[in-house]
Write an enzyme that holds these catalytic residues in place. Sequence first.
Site, PDB file in Angstrom:
ATOM      1  N   ASP A   4       0.829  -1.210   0.000  1.00  0.00           N
ATOM      2  CA  ASP A   4       0.000   0.000   0.000  1.00  0.00           C
ATOM      3  C   ASP A   4       0.865   1.262   0.000  1.00  0.00           C
ATOM      4  O   ASP A   4       0.668   2.162   0.832  1.00  0.00           O
ATOM      5  CB  ASP A   4      -0.939   0.005   1.227  1.00  0.00           C
ATOM      6  CG  ASP A   4      -1.755  -1.274   1.348  1.00  0.00           C
ATOM      7  OD1 ASP A   4      -2.175  -1.798   0.313  1.00  0.00           O
ATOM      8  OD2 ASP A   4      -1.967  -1.740   2.482  1.00  0.00           O
TER       9      ASP A   4
ATOM     10  N   GLU B 233     -11.474   0.422  -3.447  1.00  0.00           N
ATOM     11  CA  GLU B 233     -10.798   0.887  -2.230  1.00  0.00           C
ATOM     12  C   GLU B 233      -9.583   1.717  -2.633  1.00  0.00           C
ATOM     13  O   GLU B 233      -9.412   2.041  -3.812  1.00  0.00           O
ATOM     14  CB  GLU B 233     -10.367  -0.317  -1.367  1.00  0.00           C
ATOM     15  CG  GLU B 233      -9.470  -1.292  -2.119  1.00  0.00           C
ATOM     16  CD  GLU B 233      -9.238  -2.600  -1.384  1.00  0.00           C
ATOM     17  OE1 GLU B 233      -9.855  -2.835  -0.331  1.00  0.00           O
ATOM     18  OE2 GLU B 233      -8.438  -3.414  -1.883  1.00  0.00           O
TER      19      GLU B 233
END
Length: 526
Positions: free
Chosen positions: A14, A172
């Site tokens: 991420d 997301e």
Amino acid sequence: MLYRNPVIPGFYPDPSICRAGEDYYLVTSSFEYFPGVPVFHSRDLVDWELVGHCLSRPEQLPLQGARASGGIFAPTIRYHQGRFYMVTTNVTGGGHFYVSTDDPAGQWSDPIWVKTEGFGIDPSLLFDDDGTCYFTSTGRGGLTQFPIDIATGRALGPERQVWQGSGGSFPEAPHLYKINGLYYQMLAEGGTERGHMVTMARSETPWGPWEPCPHNPILSHRSRGRSIQSTGHADLIEAHDGSWWLVFLATRPYGPYPLFHNLGRETNIAPVVWVDGWPVVGSGGLAEAEAEAPAFATAVRQRWDEPTLDRFAEGPLPLYWNWLRNPHPEDYSLSERPGWLRLRGSAVTLNALDSPAWLGRRQQHQEMSASVTLEFVPEREGDEAGLSVLMNNRHHYEVFVTLRAGVRVAQARRTIGSMVVTSELVALPDGPVTLCIEAESPASMGPGGHGEGEPVYRLGVQTEGGLRVLDTPEMRYIATEVAGGFTGAYLGMYATGNGAVCAQPADFTSFSYARRAGGSSDGSAN
Ligand code: 6LW
């Protein structure tokens, strides 16, 4: 000059990036590990030095009882008017918050919490030209956004739905950007597995209506036979020379079919060009394992491929060492015996959702060797200290020193879910013991995994007659595909009394880690 992906190997998922002049800072998720949210610095986007952590104080990062892959989910880093902001979510408690600093390598502020209507993850900030700060995240009913007061975290308007993606599962990782007067919303979709992808839409306002990119997904390796897989969860940056880059996570699966990965999701970069107001990533939406470095890179060093040797002189440990959850300070000392890392084995084991006396660093290469030298005199059968390769509290292998029938021995153990298997015993003479864990893929396998054999760990102890291998468990059984979760393998020194406190401390005098050449660790072939 060519660089190689991943630019930050091992469990660094991420990624989010920002630029301050010609300095680049990058942060990644850290889940149940402490300290949280590592901060990397680079001046060429290829060589990333670990310079600190955003969450280095337990008050910023309560992790008590955090489940495996609980704790800190995806962060976003932004630079605004001389200050750095990092926004993330502690899913174990508290939800969304941000911290800020003038010096990313130094201390960051206490958290400022942001309350949203429902549970969400993956928060992001955009500081607009008019001073508005937009907070975007997943939330109740999809992707949600509202303006906040950056001084307090208070909402300055209602939560509103924004672009919900191109129809893939799990929309997301939203990032809102303002580029050439237009608002761009970038998402990850498809879930963080093989179907992962990056998609984009644009609008004249921060609220839509949204025009999806005609060539969505702008990056995906789904259904492609490439060494880098699961490309997604990205962030976009304009470099100081006007070139554009995407940082994103990806995995390097291997082994015989079906492939698996045990190094976690890693940080990669790819060049971006703009065509008709839309980003084109890499080679037409595909990222290369090897690509041309930014024009402003003067040399290509990728420091994470270099070996390390820790000698545990007094002073701060290198930043790559992590604890599990919030460490119990009484379990650790670098000063009681200078030149040695002392671990006081507590009752807590590697299986607990607590913090064992354990200090670990990421496994960053598919083929590697790690070894430790320790002194430890077990007084009870439950006392043990050694070296582990750990994916989570239910999936780990270790080689350790313990006591059996009054004799000091070395042994290996596999913990694979509810299955626990121990190896033969090797009696040890008095004195220091060297334990090692090597990761080895059969040379014939190749990155496509169409060869013979199975990648294994070798768990061994040095004896007078040389290395004695106690067990060779398959890597597969602690890989993400078996162990689950969002993290990657760690190599850790540990001590435990298995339910009681160890009478004697375990003293470690060296820890070495080296990538082994010639393996499939290079992400070489596509
Ligand atoms: C993260 C989500 C994701 O919050 O995985 O790959 C989750 N994308 O965006 C955990 O890292």
